[in-house]
Design a protein around this motif. Structure first.
Motif, short mmCIF file in Angstrom:
data_model
loop_
_atom_site.label_atom_id
_atom_site.label_comp_id
_atom_site.label_asym_id
_atom_site.label_seq_id
_atom_site.Cartn_x
_atom_site.Cartn_y
_atom_site.Cartn_z
N GLU A 34 0.93 -1.16 0.08
CA GLU A 34 0.16 0.14 -0.01
C GLU A 34 1.06 1.24 -0.18
O GLU A 34 0.57 2.39 -0.72
CB GLU A 34 -0.91 -0.09 1.14
CG GLU A 34 -2.04 -1.13 1.02
CD GLU A 34 -2.76 -1.20 2.43
OE1 GLU A 34 -4.02 -1.67 2.23
OE2 GLU A 34 -2.18 -0.78 3.44
N SER A 64 -0.94 -9.12 -8.55
CA SER A 64 -2.12 -9.58 -9.54
C SER A 64 -2.98 -8.30 -9.44
O SER A 64 -3.14 -7.43 -8.48
CB SER A 64 -2.77 -10.83 -8.97
OG SER A 64 -3.32 -10.60 -7.91
N ALA A 66 -6.15 -8.82 -8.96
CA ALA A 66 -7.16 -8.97 -7.86
C ALA A 66 -6.49 -8.43 -6.37
O ALA A 66 -7.03 -7.76 -5.58
CB ALA A 66 -7.35 -10.48 -7.67
N THR A 67 -5.11 -8.70 -6.27
CA THR A 67 -4.27 -8.13 -5.05
C THR A 67 -4.21 -6.61 -5.05
O THR A 67 -4.57 -5.92 -4.12
CB THR A 67 -2.90 -8.44 -5.01
OG1 THR A 67 -2.97 -9.84 -4.95
CG2 THR A 67 -2.15 -7.88 -3.84
N HIS A 69 -6.64 -4.54 -6.52
CA HIS A 69 -8.19 -4.24 -6.37
C HIS A 69 -8.28 -4.19 -4.87
O HIS A 69 -8.80 -3.34 -4.27
CB HIS A 69 -8.74 -4.78 -7.07
CG HIS A 69 -10.21 -4.43 -7.05
ND1 HIS A 69 -11.36 -5.02 -6.34
CD2 HIS A 69 -10.89 -3.49 -7.93
CE1 HIS A 69 -12.52 -4.21 -6.55
NE2 HIS A 69 -12.12 -3.41 -7.38
N THR A 70 -7.82 -5.30 -4.29
CA THR A 70 -7.88 -5.40 -2.70
C THR A 70 -7.33 -4.25 -1.94
O THR A 70 -7.73 -3.77 -1.11
CB THR A 70 -7.43 -6.73 -2.23
OG1 THR A 70 -8.14 -7.78 -2.87
CG2 THR A 70 -7.88 -6.91 -0.80
N ARG A 71 -6.01 -4.09 -2.47
CA ARG A 71 -5.30 -2.92 -1.65
C ARG A 71 -6.08 -1.35 -1.98
O ARG A 71 -6.04 -0.94 -1.11
CB ARG A 71 -3.86 -3.07 -2.26
CG ARG A 71 -3.15 -4.07 -1.78
CD ARG A 71 -3.15 -4.33 -0.10
NE ARG A 71 -2.06 -5.14 0.69
CZ ARG A 71 -1.73 -6.30 0.24
NH1 ARG A 71 -2.79 -7.15 -0.53
NH2 ARG A 71 -1.05 -7.04 0.85
N ILE A 73 -9.06 -0.95 -2.48
CA ILE A 73 -10.24 -0.80 -1.70
C ILE A 73 -9.97 -0.40 -0.16
O ILE A 73 -10.54 0.33 0.39
CB ILE A 73 -11.04 -2.18 -1.73
CG1 ILE A 73 -11.83 -2.25 -3.03
CG2 ILE A 73 -12.22 -2.20 -0.49
CD1 ILE A 73 -12.38 -3.57 -3.44
N SER A 74 -8.84 -1.07 0.46
CA SER A 74 -8.26 -0.93 1.68
C SER A 74 -7.94 0.37 1.78
O SER A 74 -8.23 0.96 3.09
CB SER A 74 -7.18 -2.05 1.82
OG SER A 74 -6.75 -1.92 3.16
N GLU A 77 -11.11 2.92 2.14
CA GLU A 77 -11.34 2.63 3.61
C GLU A 77 -10.62 3.26 4.62
O GLU A 77 -11.30 3.86 5.23
CB GLU A 77 -11.69 1.26 3.64
CG GLU A 77 -12.96 0.53 2.74
CD GLU A 77 -13.12 -0.84 2.98
OE1 GLU A 77 -12.01 -1.53 3.74
OE2 GLU A 77 -14.01 -1.52 2.48
#
Length: 118
Positions: A34, A64, A66-67, A69-71, A73-74, A77
């Protein structure tokens, strides 16, 4: 603070001051990936370059899609980044939040303080 004996001493002092910022109540901490993403977003903003979610997810050296995208979002937030609309509603622009900009202001002050000789 004593006079640095070598240039690396200034950097070490900066790291010490920056680490002290992490203990202050502000934004939630970032993991190393991040932090890399944040630096990319900050540099793009400084250069006035557009950086979309798709652009970020295309950076293979960060992991990736997906990784990433998750980061993203995190980080959203946690209050570090925001996604804004572009002329194409399917694409979102990644930008720093005001709180993230204030964090960079604090880091800049740490850098200036580290370079001052007493």
């Amino acid at each position: 603070m004593s006079t640095p004996k070598r240039p690396a001493d200034i950097y070490m002092r900066f790291l010490q001051l920056a680490e002290a910022l992490r203990g202050l109540p502000s934004l939630p901490a970032l993991d190393p990936l991040e932090e890399r993403i944040l630096a990319i977003v900050a540099r793009a903003g400084q250069a006035e370059e557009r950086l979309s979610v798709r652009d970020m997810m295309a950076k293979k050296d960060l992991g990736s899609p997906a990784t990433l995208h998750t980061r993203l979002i995190s980080m959203r937030e946690k209050g570090w980044i925001m996604l804004s609309d572009t002329e194409d509603t399917r694409r979102k622009q990644i930008e720093l939040t005001q709180a993230a900009l204030l964090h960079f202001d604090k880091l800049s002050k740490c850098l200036i303080q580290a370079t001052k000789l007493s």
